[in-house]
Design a protein around this motif. Structure first.
Motif, PDB file in Angstrom:
ATOM      1  N   ASP A  16      -4.409  21.116 -35.507  1.00  0.00           N
ATOM      2  CA  ASP A  16      -3.950  20.420 -34.304  1.00  0.00           C
ATOM      3  C   ASP A  16      -2.461  20.085 -34.389  1.00  0.00           C
ATOM      4  OD1 ASP A  16      -6.458  20.627 -33.278  1.00  0.00           O
ATOM      5  OD2 ASP A  16      -6.863  18.478 -33.193  1.00  0.00           O
ATOM      6  N   MET A  17      -1.982  19.729 -35.586  1.00  0.00           N
ATOM      7  CA  MET A  17      -0.547  19.438 -35.737  1.00  0.00           C
ATOM      8  C   MET A  17       0.292  20.677 -35.449  1.00  0.00           C
ATOM      9  SD  MET A  17       0.092  16.249 -36.571  1.00  0.00           S
ATOM     10  CE  MET A  17       1.632  16.173 -37.438  1.00  0.00           C
ATOM     11  N   PHE A  18      -0.158  21.823 -35.939  1.00  0.00           N
ATOM     12  CA  PHE A  18       0.592  23.057 -35.703  1.00  0.00           C
ATOM     13  C   PHE A  18       0.528  23.516 -34.245  1.00  0.00           C
ATOM     14  CE2 PHE A  18       0.129  23.877 -40.391  1.00  0.00           C
ATOM     15  CZ  PHE A  18       1.485  23.802 -40.661  1.00  0.00           C
ATOM     16  N   ASN A  19      -0.554  23.184 -33.556  1.00  0.00           N
ATOM     17  CA  ASN A  19      -0.722  23.622 -32.172  1.00  0.00           C
ATOM     18  C   ASN A  19      -0.253  22.599 -31.139  1.00  0.00           C
ATOM     19  OD1 ASN A  19      -1.903  26.219 -32.571  1.00  0.00           O
ATOM     20  ND2 ASN A  19      -3.764  25.187 -33.229  1.00  0.00           N
ATOM     21  N   TYR A  20       0.211  21.448 -31.587  1.00  0.00           N
ATOM     22  CA  TYR A  20       0.682  20.394 -30.685  1.00  0.00           C
ATOM     23  C   TYR A  20       1.836  20.920 -29.835  1.00  0.00           C
ATOM     24  CZ  TYR A  20       2.335  15.755 -29.272  1.00  0.00           C
ATOM     25  OH  TYR A  20       2.719  14.658 -28.559  1.00  0.00           O
ATOM     26  N   GLN A  21       1.745  20.735 -28.541  1.00  0.00           N
ATOM     27  CA  GLN A  21       2.811  21.191 -27.654  1.00  0.00           C
ATOM     28  C   GLN A  21       2.781  20.398 -26.355  1.00  0.00           C
ATOM     29  OE1 GLN A  21       2.148  25.314 -26.584  1.00  0.00           O
ATOM     30  NE2 GLN A  21       0.003  25.089 -27.143  1.00  0.00           N
ATOM     31  N   TRP A  22       3.906  20.415 -25.667  1.00  0.00           N
ATOM     32  CA  TRP A  22       4.016  19.715 -24.390  1.00  0.00           C
ATOM     33  C   TRP A  22       3.430  20.553 -23.276  1.00  0.00           C
ATOM     34  CZ3 TRP A  22       5.079  14.770 -24.413  1.00  0.00           C
ATOM     35  CH2 TRP A  22       5.783  14.257 -25.470  1.00  0.00           C
ATOM     36  N   LYS A  23       2.836  19.885 -22.317  1.00  0.00           N
ATOM     37  CA  LYS A  23       2.314  20.535 -21.130  1.00  0.00           C
ATOM     38  C   LYS A  23       3.509  20.941 -20.271  1.00  0.00           C
ATOM     39  CE  LYS A  23      -1.579  19.536 -18.206  1.00  0.00           C
ATOM     40  NZ  LYS A  23      -2.433  18.456 -17.710  1.00  0.00           N
ATOM     41  N   GLU A  24       3.549  22.188 -19.855  1.00  0.00           N
ATOM     42  CA  GLU A  24       4.694  22.675 -19.091  1.00  0.00           C
ATOM     43  C   GLU A  24       4.860  21.894 -17.789  1.00  0.00           C
ATOM     44  OE1 GLU A  24       5.351  26.859 -18.589  1.00  0.00           O
ATOM     45  OE2 GLU A  24       4.180  27.294 -20.381  1.00  0.00           O
ATOM     46  N   GLY A  25       6.101  21.533 -17.483  1.00  0.00           N
ATOM     47  CA  GLY A  25       6.418  20.840 -16.245  1.00  0.00           C
ATOM     48  C   GLY A  25       6.129  19.345 -16.256  1.00  0.00           C
ATOM     49  N   THR A  26       5.705  18.806 -17.407  1.00  0.00           N
ATOM     50  CA  THR A  26       5.423  17.374 -17.494  1.00  0.00           C
ATOM     51  C   THR A  26       6.064  16.806 -18.754  1.00  0.00           C
ATOM     52  OG1 THR A  26       3.414  17.528 -18.825  1.00  0.00           O
ATOM     53  CG2 THR A  26       3.146  17.757 -16.446  1.00  0.00           C
ATOM     54  N   GLU A  27       5.962  15.509 -18.899  1.00  0.00           N
ATOM     55  CA  GLU A  27       6.443  14.865 -20.117  1.00  0.00           C
ATOM     56  C   GLU A  27       5.266  14.366 -20.940  1.00  0.00           C
ATOM     57  OE1 GLU A  27       9.534  12.019 -19.632  1.00  0.00           O
ATOM     58  OE2 GLU A  27      10.602  13.254 -18.179  1.00  0.00           O
ATOM     59  N   PRO A  29       1.881  15.552 -23.630  1.00  0.00           N
ATOM     60  CA  PRO A  29       1.369  16.622 -24.492  1.00  0.00           C
ATOM     61  C   PRO A  29       0.093  17.214 -23.908  1.00  0.00           C
ATOM     62  CG  PRO A  29       0.858  14.503 -25.443  1.00  0.00           C
ATOM     63  CD  PRO A  29       1.696  14.246 -24.227  1.00  0.00           C
ATOM     64  N   GLN A  30      -0.210  18.436 -24.328  1.00  0.00           N
ATOM     65  CA  GLN A  30      -1.471  19.034 -23.907  1.00  0.00           C
ATOM     66  C   GLN A  30      -2.614  18.236 -24.511  1.00  0.00           C
ATOM     67  OE1 GLN A  30      -1.502  23.172 -24.965  1.00  0.00           O
ATOM     68  NE2 GLN A  30      -0.464  23.768 -23.083  1.00  0.00           N
ATOM     69  N   GLU A  31      -3.621  17.976 -23.722  1.00  0.00           N
ATOM     70  CA  GLU A  31      -4.746  17.153 -24.166  1.00  0.00           C
ATOM     71  C   GLU A  31      -5.500  17.765 -25.341  1.00  0.00           C
ATOM     72  OE1 GLU A  31      -5.932  14.107 -23.134  1.00  0.00           O
ATOM     73  OE2 GLU A  31      -4.073  13.945 -21.991  1.00  0.00           O
ATOM     74  N   GLU A  32      -5.588  19.078 -25.394  1.00  0.00           N
ATOM     75  CA  GLU A  32      -6.438  19.751 -26.378  1.00  0.00           C
ATOM     76  C   GLU A  32      -6.081  19.435 -27.828  1.00  0.00           C
ATOM     77  OE1 GLU A  32      -8.130  24.214 -27.328  1.00  0.00           O
ATOM     78  OE2 GLU A  32      -6.597  23.936 -25.802  1.00  0.00           O
ATOM     79  N   TYR A  33      -4.792  19.271 -28.116  1.00  0.00           N
ATOM     80  CA  TYR A  33      -4.381  19.113 -29.520  1.00  0.00           C
ATOM     81  C   TYR A  33      -3.708  17.775 -29.814  1.00  0.00           C
ATOM     82  CZ  TYR A  33      -5.173  24.120 -29.563  1.00  0.00           C
ATOM     83  OH  TYR A  33      -5.734  25.358 -29.464  1.00  0.00           O
ATOM     84  N   LYS A  34      -3.808  16.797 -28.941  1.00  0.00           N
ATOM     85  CA  LYS A  34      -3.011  15.586 -29.105  1.00  0.00           C
ATOM     86  C   LYS A  34      -3.674  14.476 -29.917  1.00  0.00           C
ATOM     87  CE  LYS A  34      -3.777  12.628 -25.146  1.00  0.00           C
ATOM     88  NZ  LYS A  34      -3.679  11.413 -25.903  1.00  0.00           N
ATOM     89  N   ASP A  35      -4.972  14.517 -30.127  1.00  0.00           N
ATOM     90  CA  ASP A  35      -5.675  13.390 -30.757  1.00  0.00           C
ATOM     91  C   ASP A  35      -5.160  13.051 -32.148  1.00  0.00           C
ATOM     92  OD1 ASP A  35      -7.213  13.056 -28.514  1.00  0.00           O
ATOM     93  OD2 ASP A  35      -8.870  14.262 -29.274  1.00  0.00           O
ATOM     94  N   PHE A  36      -5.130  14.023 -33.055  1.00  0.00           N
ATOM     95  CA  PHE A  36      -4.675  13.737 -34.406  1.00  0.00           C
ATOM     96  C   PHE A  36      -3.195  13.363 -34.409  1.00  0.00           C
ATOM     97  CE2 PHE A  36      -2.967  14.933 -38.582  1.00  0.00           C
ATOM     98  CZ  PHE A  36      -3.686  14.036 -39.349  1.00  0.00           C
ATOM     99  N   CYS A  37      -2.417  14.021 -33.594  1.00  0.00           N
ATOM    100  CA  CYS A  37      -0.981  13.720 -33.525  1.00  0.00           C
ATOM    101  C   CYS A  37      -0.752  12.294 -33.036  1.00  0.00           C
ATOM    102  CB  CYS A  37      -0.276  14.717 -32.626  1.00  0.00           C
ATOM    103  SG  CYS A  37      -0.416  16.407 -33.240  1.00  0.00           S
ATOM    104  N   ASP A  38      -1.596  11.829 -32.114  1.00  0.00           N
ATOM    105  CA  ASP A  38      -1.501  10.440 -31.662  1.00  0.00           C
ATOM    106  C   ASP A  38      -1.752   9.479 -32.823  1.00  0.00           C
ATOM    107  OD1 ASP A  38      -0.852  11.002 -29.052  1.00  0.00           O
ATOM    108  OD2 ASP A  38      -2.877  10.707 -28.270  1.00  0.00           O
ATOM    109  N   CYS A  39      -2.712   9.794 -33.671  1.00  0.00           N
ATOM    110  CA  CYS A  39      -2.994   8.937 -34.833  1.00  0.00           C
ATOM    111  C   CYS A  39      -1.778   8.861 -35.753  1.00  0.00           C
ATOM    112  CB  CYS A  39      -4.196   9.470 -35.611  1.00  0.00           C
ATOM    113  SG  CYS A  39      -5.747   9.354 -34.716  1.00  0.00           S
ATOM    114  N   VAL A  40      -1.128   9.992 -35.967  1.00  0.00           N
ATOM    115  CA  VAL A  40       0.074  10.020 -36.812  1.00  0.00           C
ATOM    116  C   VAL A  40       1.176   9.198 -36.147  1.00  0.00           C
ATOM    117  CG1 VAL A  40       1.883  11.500 -37.763  1.00  0.00           C
ATOM    118  CG2 VAL A  40      -0.514  12.235 -37.844  1.00  0.00           C
TER     119      VAL A  40
END
Length: 82
Positions: A16-27, A29-40
């Motif tokens: 999930d950390m490697f796949n973390y990315q921003w949703k295009e056209g917004t500020e 992150p994409q919901e799919e990979y944000k959970d673990f990154c949010d914890c960090v």
């Protein structure tokens, strides 16, 4: 941040950390990979401080000695009261 050997694979925290990315056209992150990154991120917001393991060993040793002394005193007081 340290990761253990068992943290790899599909949908793992490392993946999930490697796949973390921003949703295009917004500020956001994409919901799919944000959970673990949010914890960090939440952990980082707490501004953690590195603790040397040697200091931890000293504290544990000190507390163990105090506990042993207090138990000795309690045993003595119990024996005297009996």
């Amino acid at each position: 941040l340290f990761a253990k050997e068992g943290c790899h694979g599909l949908r793992s925290p490392i993946n999930d950390m490697f796949n973390y990315q921003w949703k295009e056209g917004t500020e956001k992150p994409q919901e799919e990979y944000k959970d673990f990154c949010d914890c960090v991120r939440y952990g980082a917001l707490e501004q953690p401080i590195w603790s040397e393991q040697e200091n931890d060993k000293k504290v544990i040793s000190l507390l163990t000695e105090r506990n042993e002394r207090s138990m000795t005193v309690r045993r003595h007081l119990t024996a005297v009261a009996s």
